[in-house]
Design a protein around this motif. Structure first.
Motif, mmCIF file in Angstrom:
data_model
loop_
_atom_site.group_PDB
_atom_site.id
_atom_site.type_symbol
_atom_site.label_atom_id
_atom_site.label_comp_id
_atom_site.label_asym_id
_atom_site.label_seq_id
_atom_site.Cartn_x
_atom_site.Cartn_y
_atom_site.Cartn_z
ATOM 1 N N TYR A 47 1.956 -7.687 -2.098
ATOM 2 C CA TYR A 47 3.090 -6.945 -1.558
ATOM 3 C C TYR A 47 3.221 -5.566 -2.203
ATOM 4 O O TYR A 47 3.579 -4.581 -1.537
ATOM 5 N N PRO A 79 0.206 -1.763 -1.604
ATOM 6 C CA PRO A 79 0.274 -0.520 -0.818
ATOM 7 C C PRO A 79 1.013 0.606 -1.525
ATOM 8 O O PRO A 79 0.580 1.767 -1.471
ATOM 9 N N THR A 134 -0.735 4.259 -2.491
ATOM 10 C CA THR A 134 -0.179 5.533 -2.020
ATOM 11 C C THR A 134 0.176 6.438 -3.189
ATOM 12 O O THR A 134 -0.086 7.650 -3.155
ATOM 13 N N GLN A 165 8.188 8.538 -0.156
ATOM 14 C CA GLN A 165 8.113 7.298 -0.925
ATOM 15 C C GLN A 165 9.364 7.091 -1.782
ATOM 16 O O GLN A 165 9.874 5.970 -1.889
ATOM 17 N N SER A 208 13.537 -1.459 9.857
ATOM 18 C CA SER A 208 12.257 -0.820 9.558
ATOM 19 C C SER A 208 12.080 0.462 10.362
ATOM 20 O O SER A 208 11.605 1.479 9.838
ATOM 21 N N SER A 233 11.712 4.262 8.896
ATOM 22 C CA SER A 233 10.577 5.130 9.224
ATOM 23 C C SER A 233 11.047 6.443 9.836
ATOM 24 O O SER A 233 10.494 7.516 9.536
ATOM 25 N N LEU A 288 -0.397 7.124 4.573
ATOM 26 C CA LEU A 288 -0.099 5.699 4.705
ATOM 27 C C LEU A 288 -1.181 4.979 5.504
ATOM 28 O O LEU A 288 -1.550 3.839 5.186
ATOM 29 N N GLU A 332 -3.748 2.043 4.188
ATOM 30 C CA GLU A 332 -4.071 0.786 4.869
ATOM 31 C C GLU A 332 -5.582 0.582 4.953
ATOM 32 O O GLU A 332 -6.073 -0.548 4.807
ATOM 33 N N LEU A 361 3.381 -8.154 7.599
ATOM 34 C CA LEU A 361 3.471 -6.988 6.723
ATOM 35 C C LEU A 361 2.422 -5.943 7.080
ATOM 36 O O LEU A 361 2.701 -4.735 7.073
ATOM 37 N N SER A 369 3.542 -4.231 10.227
ATOM 38 C CA SER A 369 4.693 -3.373 9.944
ATOM 39 C C SER A 369 4.275 -2.102 9.220
ATOM 40 O O SER A 369 4.809 -1.016 9.505
ATOM 41 N N ARG A 370 3.329 -2.200 8.307
ATOM 42 C CA ARG A 370 2.877 -1.001 7.585
ATOM 43 C C ARG A 370 2.224 0.002 8.531
ATOM 44 O O ARG A 370 2.453 1.209 8.424
ATOM 45 N N ASN A 413 4.982 1.609 10.685
ATOM 46 C CA ASN A 413 5.751 2.580 9.904
ATOM 47 C C ASN A 413 4.957 3.864 9.683
ATOM 48 O O ASN A 413 5.519 4.971 9.729
#
Length: 348
Positions: free
Chosen positions: A81, A84, A88, A177, A211, A215, A273, A277, A305, A308-309, A312
């Motif tokens: 979790y 990421p 970044t 961030q 979310s 974003s 981002l 990924e 997740l 969602s990443r 976003n």
């Protein structure tokens, strides 16, 4: 030739020779030495210190989470979790520190090599710190390896031709961030506002809207910060190149920034981002597989997740780019118009 009456040359008065028009050399419009100076990014040292501090904070918080007594067997899930955010932060730190190191280097090849070398040093320092402070296991090695790779990639980005765009990109990503971390305190109230109830479907719907709100706001922050940094850098470059404060004088090409620079800088946070990924899927897939193999619920959570990443990042990319372009467009004045009287030839 004769100038007597009746001759063909009598009606033609002597025409004086036109003096040659001197065309000013375009190179003289640029102050001496401006062409040799690289378009450096202002505030690079401060940005490097803040980015390095942010990376250290992310590494410390990740270590505190996975080594806490309450973590137990969930350390793998917590590591997956937190990965990421660490990657970044490593991308931004590598780019910012390399930018501060190579800010005054003019030669493109030397600048790129120095930037990659600086990113390598940042990555090695982060990897050594992780191995010395984290538990000695495969999870730690995965975090250390992906963090080092991200710092090297970030350093390579700092070797780009336009350092100001890289500085704006790193600043905007760092601001986004920090905003996401601060926004985490408002997630529970917003979930209640978006109708989170006792059913699982209502909680999922509310989480989706939270979310998207996060974003959207993070994209606005990234776009405005990117525009503000580039506008500040442009003013600094204009003053350094000798443009008067009232705008008089020709602005050298080094201090000019076109709309693609604002587009890339505004979209940079989302691009980083997406790059995060990619690094996770390539270098950290083993950790993600371990986290997903713990249970069916963990597998569903890791899949959600990941989706969602990506969502976003796409939202952040487009909202940030659009915000920066709109802010840049509002600074453009009207196109100069030519009077019709000037176009008409003068009548005898």
């Amino acid at each position: 030739m004769s100038n007597q009456p009746g001759s063909s040359t009598a009606a033609e008065p002597d025409q004086p020779e036109a003096a040659p028009v001197e065309v000013p050399d375009q190179a003289e419009a640029v102050p001496a030495g401006a062409a040799e100076r690289p378009a450096y990014a202002p505030g690079a040292l401060v940005l490097a210190l803040v980015a390095a501090g942010w990376l250290a904070a992310m590494l410390w918080s990740t270590r505190a989470a996975i080594t806490s007594a309450a973590a137990g067997v969930t350390a793998i899930s917590l590591s997956a979790y937190a990965l990421p955010g660490v990657i970044t932060a490593a991308l931004v730190a590598g780019a910012a520190v390399a930018l501060a190191t190579t800010n005054r280097i003019g030669r493109a090849t030397l600048r790129f090599l120095a930037a990659v070398g600086t990113g390598l040093l940042v990555g090695l320092a982060a990897a050594v710190a992780i191995n010395l402070t984290y538990a000695d296991n495969a999870t730690t090695n995965t975090i250390a390896g992906t963090t080092a790779a991200a710092a090297i990639i970030g350093g390579a980005m700092a070797g780009a031709r336009n350092a100001r765009v890289v500085g704006a990109l790193a600043t905007a990503t760092l601001a986004a961030q920090v905003f996401v971390v601060l926004f985490s305190r408002a997630r529970d109230p917003l979930s209640d506002l978006f109708g989170a109830g006792d059913t699982q479907q209502s909680m999922l719907d509310a989480a989706k809207w939270v979310s998207r709100t996060e974003s959207l706001l993070a994209g606005l922050v990234a776009g405005l910060v990117a525009f503000g940094y580039l506008a500040w850098a442009r003013r600094r470059a204009a003053r350094r190149d000798g443009v008067a404060p009232d705008g008089s004088g020709s602005e050298p090409e080094l201090s000019q920034l076109r709309w693609p620079a604002y587009l890339v800088a505004g979209a940079g946070a989302g691009l980083l981002l997406l790059l995060t990924e990619v690094i996770i899927r390539v270098g950290g897939h083993g950790l993600l597989d371990l986290a997903a193999a713990l249970s069916e619920a963990d597998q569903v959570a890791q899949t959600a997740l990941g989706t969602s990443r990506i969502d976003n990042a796409i939202w952040l990319l487009f909202v940030g780019a659009l915000t920066a372009l709109i802010a840049f467009g509002r600074t453009l004045g009207p196109r100069p118009t030519v009077d019709e009287d000037e176009d008409e030839p003068a009548e005898d």
